[in-house]
Design a protein around this motif. Structure first.
Motif, PDB file in Angstrom:
ATOM      1  N   THR A   1     -85.613 -66.976  42.470  1.00  0.00           N
ATOM      2  CA  THR A   1     -85.454 -67.799  43.669  1.00  0.00           C
ATOM      3  C   THR A   1     -86.200 -69.141  43.590  1.00  0.00           C
ATOM      4  OG1 THR A   1     -87.230 -66.530  44.690  1.00  0.00           O
ATOM      5  CG2 THR A   1     -84.977 -65.881  45.231  1.00  0.00           C
ATOM      6  N   ALA A   2     -86.989 -69.322  42.558  1.00  0.00           N
ATOM      7  CA  ALA A   2     -87.699 -70.606  42.427  1.00  0.00           C
ATOM      8  C   ALA A   2     -86.703 -71.767  42.326  1.00  0.00           C
ATOM      9  CB  ALA A   2     -88.613 -70.584  41.217  1.00  0.00           C
ATOM     10  N   LYS A   3     -85.581 -71.538  41.652  1.00  0.00           N
ATOM     11  CA  LYS A   3     -84.616 -72.642  41.466  1.00  0.00           C
ATOM     12  C   LYS A   3     -83.184 -72.291  41.852  1.00  0.00           C
ATOM     13  CE  LYS A   3     -86.873 -75.606  38.257  1.00  0.00           C
ATOM     14  NZ  LYS A   3     -86.776 -76.432  37.058  1.00  0.00           N
ATOM     15  N   GLN A   4     -82.876 -70.983  41.914  1.00  0.00           N
ATOM     16  CA  GLN A   4     -81.477 -70.578  42.102  1.00  0.00           C
ATOM     17  C   GLN A   4     -81.252 -70.134  43.546  1.00  0.00           C
ATOM     18  OE1 GLN A   4     -79.517 -68.106  38.919  1.00  0.00           O
ATOM     19  NE2 GLN A   4     -79.114 -66.733  40.619  1.00  0.00           N
ATOM     20  N   PRO A   5     -80.423 -70.865  44.309  1.00  0.00           N
ATOM     21  CA  PRO A   5     -80.207 -70.489  45.713  1.00  0.00           C
ATOM     22  C   PRO A   5     -79.684 -69.059  45.894  1.00  0.00           C
ATOM     23  CG  PRO A   5     -79.455 -72.715  45.338  1.00  0.00           C
ATOM     24  CD  PRO A   5     -79.808 -72.163  43.984  1.00  0.00           C
ATOM     25  N   LEU A   6     -78.748 -68.617  45.054  1.00  0.00           N
ATOM     26  CA  LEU A   6     -78.293 -67.223  45.142  1.00  0.00           C
ATOM     27  C   LEU A   6     -79.440 -66.329  44.672  1.00  0.00           C
ATOM     28  CD1 LEU A   6     -75.730 -65.304  45.507  1.00  0.00           C
ATOM     29  CD2 LEU A   6     -75.542 -65.421  43.034  1.00  0.00           C
ATOM     30  N   PRO A   7     -79.977 -65.487  45.571  1.00  0.00           N
ATOM     31  CA  PRO A   7     -81.227 -64.788  45.231  1.00  0.00           C
ATOM     32  C   PRO A   7     -81.025 -63.517  44.413  1.00  0.00           C
ATOM     33  CG  PRO A   7     -80.616 -64.300  47.478  1.00  0.00           C
ATOM     34  CD  PRO A   7     -79.526 -65.190  46.938  1.00  0.00           C
ATOM     35  N   GLU A   8     -80.200 -63.574  43.399  1.00  0.00           N
ATOM     36  CA  GLU A   8     -80.010 -62.394  42.548  1.00  0.00           C
ATOM     37  C   GLU A   8     -79.643 -62.816  41.135  1.00  0.00           C
ATOM     38  OE1 GLU A   8     -76.738 -60.660  44.792  1.00  0.00           O
ATOM     39  OE2 GLU A   8     -75.326 -61.319  43.253  1.00  0.00           O
ATOM     40  N   MET A   9     -79.988 -61.979  40.194  1.00  0.00           N
ATOM     41  CA  MET A   9     -79.585 -62.219  38.816  1.00  0.00           C
ATOM     42  C   MET A   9     -78.142 -61.790  38.632  1.00  0.00           C
ATOM     43  SD  MET A   9     -82.523 -61.577  36.226  1.00  0.00           S
ATOM     44  CE  MET A   9     -84.120 -62.282  36.499  1.00  0.00           C
ATOM     45  N   MET A  10     -77.474 -62.471  37.750  1.00  0.00           N
ATOM     46  CA  MET A  10     -76.110 -62.114  37.420  1.00  0.00           C
ATOM     47  C   MET A  10     -76.129 -60.929  36.447  1.00  0.00           C
ATOM     48  SD  MET A  10     -73.590 -64.920  35.784  1.00  0.00           S
ATOM     49  CE  MET A  10     -74.841 -66.084  36.194  1.00  0.00           C
ATOM     50  N   ALA A  11     -75.102 -60.081  36.524  1.00  0.00           N
ATOM     51  CA  ALA A  11     -74.959 -59.023  35.516  1.00  0.00           C
ATOM     52  C   ALA A  11     -74.264 -59.637  34.296  1.00  0.00           C
ATOM     53  CB  ALA A  11     -74.137 -57.877  36.070  1.00  0.00           C
TER      54      ALA A  11
ATOM     55  N   ILE B   1     -90.770 -63.195  33.050  1.00  0.00           N
ATOM     56  CA  ILE B   1     -91.099 -62.368  34.223  1.00  0.00           C
ATOM     57  C   ILE B   1     -92.505 -61.785  34.066  1.00  0.00           C
ATOM     58  CG2 ILE B   1     -90.453 -60.331  35.587  1.00  0.00           C
ATOM     59  CD1 ILE B   1     -87.544 -60.799  34.577  1.00  0.00           C
ATOM     60  N   ASN B   2     -92.798 -61.283  32.872  1.00  0.00           N
ATOM     61  CA  ASN B   2     -94.127 -60.692  32.632  1.00  0.00           C
ATOM     62  C   ASN B   2     -95.241 -61.714  32.826  1.00  0.00           C
ATOM     63  OD1 ASN B   2     -93.317 -58.049  32.120  1.00  0.00           O
ATOM     64  ND2 ASN B   2     -92.820 -58.520  29.986  1.00  0.00           N
ATOM     65  N   GLU B   3     -94.986 -62.953  32.413  1.00  0.00           N
ATOM     66  CA  GLU B   3     -95.993 -64.007  32.572  1.00  0.00           C
ATOM     67  C   GLU B   3     -96.302 -64.238  34.055  1.00  0.00           C
ATOM     68  OE1 GLU B   3     -95.537 -68.164  30.938  1.00  0.00           O
ATOM     69  OE2 GLU B   3     -95.242 -66.974  29.120  1.00  0.00           O
TER      70      GLU B   3
ATOM     71  N   TYR C   1     -87.950 -61.492  41.218  1.00  0.00           N
ATOM     72  CA  TYR C   1     -87.377 -62.129  42.409  1.00  0.00           C
ATOM     73  C   TYR C   1     -87.935 -63.552  42.553  1.00  0.00           C
ATOM     74  CZ  TYR C   1     -86.081 -63.028  47.248  1.00  0.00           C
ATOM     75  OH  TYR C   1     -85.553 -63.592  48.380  1.00  0.00           O
ATOM     76  N   ASN C   2     -89.236 -63.697  42.342  1.00  0.00           N
ATOM     77  CA  ASN C   2     -89.859 -65.026  42.465  1.00  0.00           C
ATOM     78  C   ASN C   2     -89.293 -65.993  41.426  1.00  0.00           C
ATOM     79  OD1 ASN C   2     -91.353 -63.780  44.388  1.00  0.00           O
ATOM     80  ND2 ASN C   2     -93.359 -64.223  43.503  1.00  0.00           N
ATOM     81  N   LEU C   3     -89.102 -65.483  40.219  1.00  0.00           N
ATOM     82  CA  LEU C   3     -88.555 -66.329  39.152  1.00  0.00           C
ATOM     83  C   LEU C   3     -87.149 -66.803  39.526  1.00  0.00           C
ATOM     84  CD1 LEU C   3     -88.870 -67.420  36.171  1.00  0.00           C
ATOM     85  CD2 LEU C   3     -87.689 -65.356  35.451  1.00  0.00           C
TER      86      LEU C   3
ATOM     87  N   LEU D   1     -98.445 -59.518  40.259  1.00  0.00           N
ATOM     88  CA  LEU D   1     -97.312 -58.947  40.987  1.00  0.00           C
ATOM     89  C   LEU D   1     -96.669 -57.815  40.191  1.00  0.00           C
ATOM     90  CD1 LEU D   1     -95.544 -62.301  41.988  1.00  0.00           C
ATOM     91  CD2 LEU D   1     -96.872 -60.828  43.509  1.00  0.00           C
ATOM     92  N   GLU D   2     -95.935 -56.953  40.908  1.00  0.00           N
ATOM     93  CA  GLU D   2     -95.097 -55.959  40.237  1.00  0.00           C
ATOM     94  C   GLU D   2     -93.955 -56.695  39.538  1.00  0.00           C
ATOM     95  OE1 GLU D   2     -95.540 -52.609  40.185  1.00  0.00           O
ATOM     96  OE2 GLU D   2     -97.414 -52.935  41.289  1.00  0.00           O
TER      97      GLU D   2
END
Ligand code: NAD
Length: 260
Positions: free
Chosen positions: A217-227, A197-199, A213-215, A206-207
């Motif tokens: 959604t680049a490949k994962q259709p569900l636009p959220e990280m899993m807990a 993410i930092n890279e 978010y960009n990382l 970007l913040e």
């Protein structure tokens, strides 16, 4: 149903492993906690678990790059806790770089920690599981055990290998009440992916949250990280009697990443 059984979770001082430790401890499962933590902190963590959940908990800080350290760790765990009934091979590291310049020491570390360590822990855990006629082996692979991405040669190789190892163990143990499965997560919100993410944040100015978010959604259709906890709950199900015929499987939890 799992009360009094023992789970050994590698890399349980952080992220997915730590969340899984809480999920299993809530069910009264005794724990072997493990990870790269100073001895005093590790012991304090084990005491915290033991007191909070009224279970037995042990900490070991074995470096999984060292096969002798793994052997001592497993012998000590079995000596102190009895059979390892549930083995979760979860510890892992990442390094992203093109194969053109990928450092050999990073390759060796990723193969050792993300793949070879599981061979050793499984080999040490199986005699007790076989003697009891019950066992659950859960290997935390990744979508990168199923598909590839740029700049992840060692990680993708290790995770594909881990899935292969899991399948062989499942075949060899199918008649002994022991299941072996791989879980293949997409993005999970843990410290492991902060470098990536930092890279992006740095390169694209970007913040952190936007880069994250960009990382995702680049490949994962569900636009959220899993807990991490979601994986813990899935592991709990795999430990149940209802999951006894799920074995040798590579189970995606990936927001439809590999459905494409
Ligand atoms: P994390 O960085 O939060 O935790 C990693 C754990 O592994 C820590 O407890 C750490 O101490 C331990 N560890 C690292 N190197 C070690 C070594 N040499 N010896 C002993 N222990 C060591 O990571 P996480 O995201 O919770 O990752 C857990 C597993 O999930 C990894 O195998 C990872 O590849 C996999 N995974 C993570 C994601 C994700 O998006 N976070 C996605 C798919 C798969």
């Amino acid at each position: 149903m799992l009360k009094g059984k023992t789970a050994l979770i590698t890399g349980s001082t952080s992220g997915i492993g730590l969340a899984t430790a809480h999920t299993l401890a809530e069910q009264g499962v005794n724990l072997v906690l493990h990870g790269l933590l100073a001895e005093a902190e590790g012991i304090a963590l084990a005491e915290e678990f033991a007191n909070k959940y009224n279970i037995k908990a042990l900490f070991d800080g074995a470096n999984l790059m060292d096969s002798n350290a793994i052997a001592s760790f497993m012998d000590r765990a079995i000596d102190m806790m009895g059979t390892i009934d549930i083995l979760v091979n979860n510890a892992g590291i990442q390094h992203t770089e093109s194969i053109d310049t990928f450092p050999e020491n990073k390759w060796n570390a990723i193969i050792a920690i993300n793949l070879t360590a599981a061979f050793h822990t499984i080999q040490k855990s199986l005699p007790g599981m076989k003697a009891n006629g019950w066992g659950r082996i859960i290997n935390i692979a990744s979508v990168h055990g199923l598909v590839a991405s740029l700049n992840k040669c060692a990680y993708v190789t290790a995770k594909h290998g881990l899935i292969g190892l899991t399948k062989v163990v499942a075949l060899e143990c199918a008649e002994q009440g022991i299941t072996a499965n791989s879980i293949c997560p997409g993005w999970v919100d843990t410290p492991l992916i902060n470098n990536q993410i930092n890279e992006i944040a740095q390169k694209q100015q970007l913040e952190f949250e936007q880069a994250k978010y960009n990382l995702v959604t680049a490949k994962q259709p569900l636009p959220e990280m899993m807990a991490p906890r979601q994986i813990g709950e899935f592991i709990l199900f795999l430990c149940s009697d209802n999951a006894r015929s799920i074995t040798g499987a590579s189970l995606p939890m990936d927001g439809a990443w590999t459905a494409q």
